[in-house]
Motif scaffolding. Structure first.
Motif, short mmCIF file in Angstrom:
data_model
loop_
_atom_site.label_atom_id
_atom_site.label_comp_id
_atom_site.label_asym_id
_atom_site.label_seq_id
_atom_site.Cartn_x
_atom_site.Cartn_y
_atom_site.Cartn_z
N GLU A 273 0.53 -1.18 10.93
CA GLU A 273 -0.24 -1.58 10.08
C GLU A 273 0.28 -1.46 8.78
O GLU A 273 0.82 -0.44 8.44
N LEU A 274 0.02 -2.44 7.91
CA LEU A 274 0.34 -2.42 6.35
C LEU A 274 -1.02 -2.20 5.52
O LEU A 274 -1.69 -2.78 5.83
N GLY A 275 -0.68 -1.54 4.41
CA GLY A 275 -1.69 -1.37 3.48
C GLY A 275 -1.23 -1.19 2.10
O GLY A 275 0.06 -0.98 1.99
N ILE B 147 0.16 0.69 -1.04
CA ILE B 147 0.96 2.07 -1.10
C ILE B 147 0.23 2.80 -2.02
O ILE B 147 -0.13 2.40 -3.13
#
Length: 109
Positions: free
Chosen positions: A44-46, A48
């Protein structure tokens, strides 16, 4: 263009203004049979979180004794505030080394 499983690709890389930076051809040997691989689950990316690494470093020092640390020539706000903040966090016991009058002048502002 496909010839004997060789595929020629025209390639171009542009910069943020759309101007060409690199261009050329890439020759790729295409597979004879269809290649199928299991789907890879990506992390999962979100966004920073700013200061996340700093907070992690501070967290791993919890429970450790602060170090007696000389802070050399802290005659500007950044240097002095850094020493004060590190002491406030329990990382160091600062020993200010430098011209006392200049350090006091910075501390007053």
């Amino acid at each position: 263009m496909v010839t004997n499983q060789h595929v020629l690709l025209e390639c171009a890389i542009t910069n943020q203004r759309g101007e060409p930076v690199i261009s050329g051809r890439a020759e790729v040997i295409a597979p004879i049979e269809k290649v199928s691989r299991p789907r890879v689950v990506l992390p999962e990316l979100g966004p920073i979180e700013k200061g996340r690494r700093y907070q992690h470093l501070i967290a791993i020092t919890r429970g450790l004794q602060p170090l007696l640390t000389p802070v050399v020539h802290p005659v500007d706000a950044v240097s002095l505030v850094g020493a004060i903040e590190a002491a406030r966090l329990g990382l160091i016991i600062p020993v200010l080394v430098g011209p006392e009058a200049k350090i006091r002048l910075v501390a007053q502002h």
